[in-house]
Design a protein around this motif. Structure first.
Motif, PDB file in Angstrom:
ATOM      1  N   PHE A   4      76.566  41.379  37.610  1.00  0.00           N
ATOM      2  CA  PHE A   4      75.836  41.680  38.836  1.00  0.00           C
ATOM      3  C   PHE A   4      74.453  42.236  38.518  1.00  0.00           C
ATOM      4  O   PHE A   4      74.332  43.202  37.760  1.00  0.00           O
ATOM      5  CB  PHE A   4      76.635  42.669  39.702  1.00  0.00           C
ATOM      6  N   THR A  26      68.440  40.442  43.171  1.00  0.00           N
ATOM      7  CA  THR A  26      69.788  40.971  43.385  1.00  0.00           C
ATOM      8  C   THR A  26      70.712  39.778  43.552  1.00  0.00           C
ATOM      9  O   THR A  26      70.556  38.995  44.494  1.00  0.00           O
ATOM     10  CB  THR A  26      69.844  41.866  44.639  1.00  0.00           C
ATOM     11  N   VAL A  27      71.630  39.633  42.618  1.00  0.00           N
ATOM     12  CA  VAL A  27      72.511  38.464  42.661  1.00  0.00           C
ATOM     13  C   VAL A  27      73.749  38.730  41.823  1.00  0.00           C
ATOM     14  O   VAL A  27      73.713  39.517  40.875  1.00  0.00           O
ATOM     15  CB  VAL A  27      71.736  37.209  42.171  1.00  0.00           C
ATOM     16  N   GLY A  28      74.855  38.125  42.203  1.00  0.00           N
ATOM     17  CA  GLY A  28      76.086  38.296  41.449  1.00  0.00           C
ATOM     18  C   GLY A  28      76.578  36.975  40.893  1.00  0.00           C
ATOM     19  O   GLY A  28      76.414  35.929  41.529  1.00  0.00           O
ATOM     20  N   GLU A  30      80.033  35.648  39.813  1.00  0.00           N
ATOM     21  CA  GLU A  30      81.466  35.974  39.804  1.00  0.00           C
ATOM     22  C   GLU A  30      82.184  35.237  38.673  1.00  0.00           C
ATOM     23  O   GLU A  30      81.752  34.157  38.252  1.00  0.00           O
ATOM     24  CB  GLU A  30      82.098  35.536  41.135  1.00  0.00           C
ATOM     25  N   ARG A 209      76.944  26.545  42.415  1.00  0.00           N
ATOM     26  CA  ARG A 209      75.810  26.861  43.282  1.00  0.00           C
ATOM     27  C   ARG A 209      74.526  26.850  42.463  1.00  0.00           C
ATOM     28  O   ARG A 209      74.534  27.033  41.236  1.00  0.00           O
ATOM     29  CB  ARG A 209      76.000  28.194  43.984  1.00  0.00           C
ATOM     30  N   GLU A 221      69.249  29.213  47.984  1.00  0.00           N
ATOM     31  CA  GLU A 221      70.532  29.047  47.313  1.00  0.00           C
ATOM     32  C   GLU A 221      71.222  27.864  47.978  1.00  0.00           C
ATOM     33  O   GLU A 221      71.181  27.729  49.200  1.00  0.00           O
ATOM     34  CB  GLU A 221      71.347  30.325  47.522  1.00  0.00           C
TER      35      GLU A 221
HETATM   36  P1  ADP Z   1      76.021  35.986  47.078  1.00  0.00           P
HETATM   37  O1  ADP Z   1      76.533  35.424  45.791  1.00  0.00           O
HETATM   38  O2  ADP Z   1      76.863  35.613  48.239  1.00  0.00           O
HETATM   39  O3  ADP Z   1      74.562  35.784  47.287  1.00  0.00           O
HETATM   40  P2  ADP Z   1      75.509  38.506  45.907  1.00  0.00           P
HETATM   41  O4  ADP Z   1      75.046  37.702  44.767  1.00  0.00           O
HETATM   42  O5  ADP Z   1      74.511  39.371  46.592  1.00  0.00           O
HETATM   43  O6  ADP Z   1      76.211  37.580  46.966  1.00  0.00           O
HETATM   44  O7  ADP Z   1      76.706  39.438  45.453  1.00  0.00           O
HETATM   45  C1  ADP Z   1      77.798  38.896  44.758  1.00  0.00           C
HETATM   46  C2  ADP Z   1      78.989  39.828  44.894  1.00  0.00           C
HETATM   47  O8  ADP Z   1      78.804  41.032  44.154  1.00  0.00           O
HETATM   48  C3  ADP Z   1      79.240  40.219  46.323  1.00  0.00           C
HETATM   49  O9  ADP Z   1      80.598  40.016  46.592  1.00  0.00           O
HETATM   50  C4  ADP Z   1      78.891  41.680  46.373  1.00  0.00           C
HETATM   51  O10 ADP Z   1      79.688  42.352  47.299  1.00  0.00           O
HETATM   52  C5  ADP Z   1      79.220  42.126  44.972  1.00  0.00           C
HETATM   53  N1  ADP Z   1      78.497  43.383  44.603  1.00  0.00           N
HETATM   54  C6  ADP Z   1      77.582  44.021  45.354  1.00  0.00           C
HETATM   55  N2  ADP Z   1      77.132  45.118  44.748  1.00  0.00           N
HETATM   56  C7  ADP Z   1      77.755  45.172  43.534  1.00  0.00           C
HETATM   57  C8  ADP Z   1      77.705  46.065  42.410  1.00  0.00           C
HETATM   58  N3  ADP Z   1      76.911  47.139  42.372  1.00  0.00           N
HETATM   59  N4  ADP Z   1      78.480  45.784  41.345  1.00  0.00           N
HETATM   60  C9  ADP Z   1      79.288  44.711  41.351  1.00  0.00           C
HETATM   61  N5  ADP Z   1      79.386  43.845  42.376  1.00  0.00           N
HETATM   62  C10 ADP Z   1      78.639  44.068  43.458  1.00  0.00           C
END
Ligand code: ADP
Ligand code: ADP
Length: 230
Positions: A4, A26-28, A30, A209, A221
Motif C-alpha cells: 500500500f 495513494t494506491v494499493g 492487493e 487493472r 484506472e
Molecule cells: P483502489 O484499488 O480501489 O483504488 P486503493 O488503491 O485506494 O483502492 O486502496 C486499496 C486497498 O487498500 C483498499 O481496500 C483500502 O481500504 C486499503 N487501505 C487503505 N489504507 C490502507 C493502509 N494504510 N494500509 C493498508 N491498506 C490500506
C-alpha cells in the motif's frame, strides 16, 4: 502480500531546480493481483516502482508491505526484507557480468542463505526458454535473452511481490507472450502480487487493472481487458 502506497511524493534536486517525480500517489496492490502501470515517459513510473520496492526512499509518504512500513526499517532490515519478499526486474537487467545465466538466477536465493538446487535453476530457465543458455555469461546473450535471465532471477526466489520495469520492452512478440503468461500464472496459481510498468497495451491487457500515471499522479484506472482497446 499487499503493498500500500500512501501519499507518496518524490522530488529530485536537479541543476535546473526541483523535479517532482511523484506528486501524492495513494494506491494499493492487493495480494493475487496483477497491476500494470502505463503513462508517458517521465511521468514517474520507474520512481514509483523503485519507491514501492524499497530501492529508493520517498521524500514523504509511506510504503506499507503486509503491515511493515518500509521507511521504519533500518538499512540491514530493509535489505533482508527485500531479499526475502520482493523481486525486481530492472529495465537495464542488472545482471552480474562475471556470472553465468544459471549463477545469476541462483544469486538472490544464495544471498538469502538458501540453497539453489541446480535442477530448479534449470527448470526456471527452461520456463523462459533459455535452458540451453544456462552456462552463458550476459555478454554472450542478446538483450532479450538477458531480460529473460533477469525475469527468471526475479521469479526463482519466489518472492511474494514482483515489480517489473518494462520487462517485455526488448522482447519479440512470442517471447513477450511467454513471459506474460508465466507472470499471470504466478498470480493465479501462486497468489503472488505483480506490478508491471509497460508501454505495451497487449502486456497491460494481461493485468487485472491498469493505472495511468501522468505528471506523478494516478489520473485514471481501468480494467486490463479495456487497455487492449486503447
Ligand atoms: P483502489 O484499488 O480501489 O483504488 P486503493 O488503491 O485506494 O483502492 O486502496 C486499496 C486497498 O487498500 C483498499 O481496500 C483500502 O481500504 C486499503 N487501505 C487503505 N489504507 C490502507 C493502509 N494504510 N494500509 C493498508 N491498506 C490500506
Ligand atoms: P518514467 O519511468 O515514467 O519515465 P521516471 O520515474 O524515470 O519516469 O522519472 C520521473 C521524473 O523524475 C522525470 O522528470 C525524471 O527526469 C526525474 N528523475 C528521475 N530520476 C531522477 C534523478 N535521479 N535525478 C533527477 N531527476 C530524476
Amino acid at each position: 502480500m499487499t503493498v500500500f502506497l500512501r501519499e507518496l511524493r518524490k522530488t529530485y534536486e536537479a541543476t535546473a531546480g526541483t523535479v517532482t517525480a511523484l506528486d501524492g500517489v495513494t494506491v494499493g496492490f492487493e495480494q493475487s493481483t496483477f497491476t500494470a502501470i502505463m503513462g508517458p515517459s517521465g511521468s514517474g513510473k520507474s520512481t514509483l516502482l523503485h519507491c514501492a520496492a524499497g530501492l529508493e526512499q520517498p521524500t514523504s509518504g509511506t510504503v506499507t508491505v503486509d503491515g511493515t512500513v518500509l521507511g521504519e526499517l533500518g538499512g540491514n532490515e530493509l535489505t533482508r526484507f527485500r531479499r526475502d519478499r520482493i523481486g525486481f526486474v530492472f529495465q537495464d537487467f542488472n545482471l552480474v557480468s562475471s556470472l553465468t545465466a544459471a549463477q545469476n538466477v541462483a544469486l538472490p536465493a544464495r544471498l538469502a542463505g538458501r540453497r539453489a538446487d541446480a535442477a530448479a535453476v534449470t527448470a526456471v530457465l527452461d520456463g523462459v526458454g533459455l535452458a540451453d543458455r544456462a552456462a552463458h555469461r550476459p555478454s554472450e546473450l542478446s538483450g532479450g535473452q538477458q531480460q529473460r535471465v533477469a525475469i527468471a532471477r526475479a521469479l526463482f526466489a519466489q518472492p511474494a511481490v514482483v515489480f517489473a520495469d518494462e520487462p517485455t520492452g526488448a522482447l519479440d512478440k512470442a517471447t513477450s507472450h511467454q513471459i506474460l503468461t508465466l507472470m499471470r500464472r504466478m498470480v493465479d496459481e501462486h497468489g503472488r502480487t505483480i506490478v508491471l510498468v509497460t508501454h505495451d497495451p497487449v502486456a497491460a491487457a494481461v493485468a487485472d487493472r491498469v493505472l495511468l500515471l501522468v505528471d506523478g499522479r494516478v489520473t485514471d484506472e481501468m480494467a486490463g481487458a479495456d487497455a487492449a482497446a486503447v
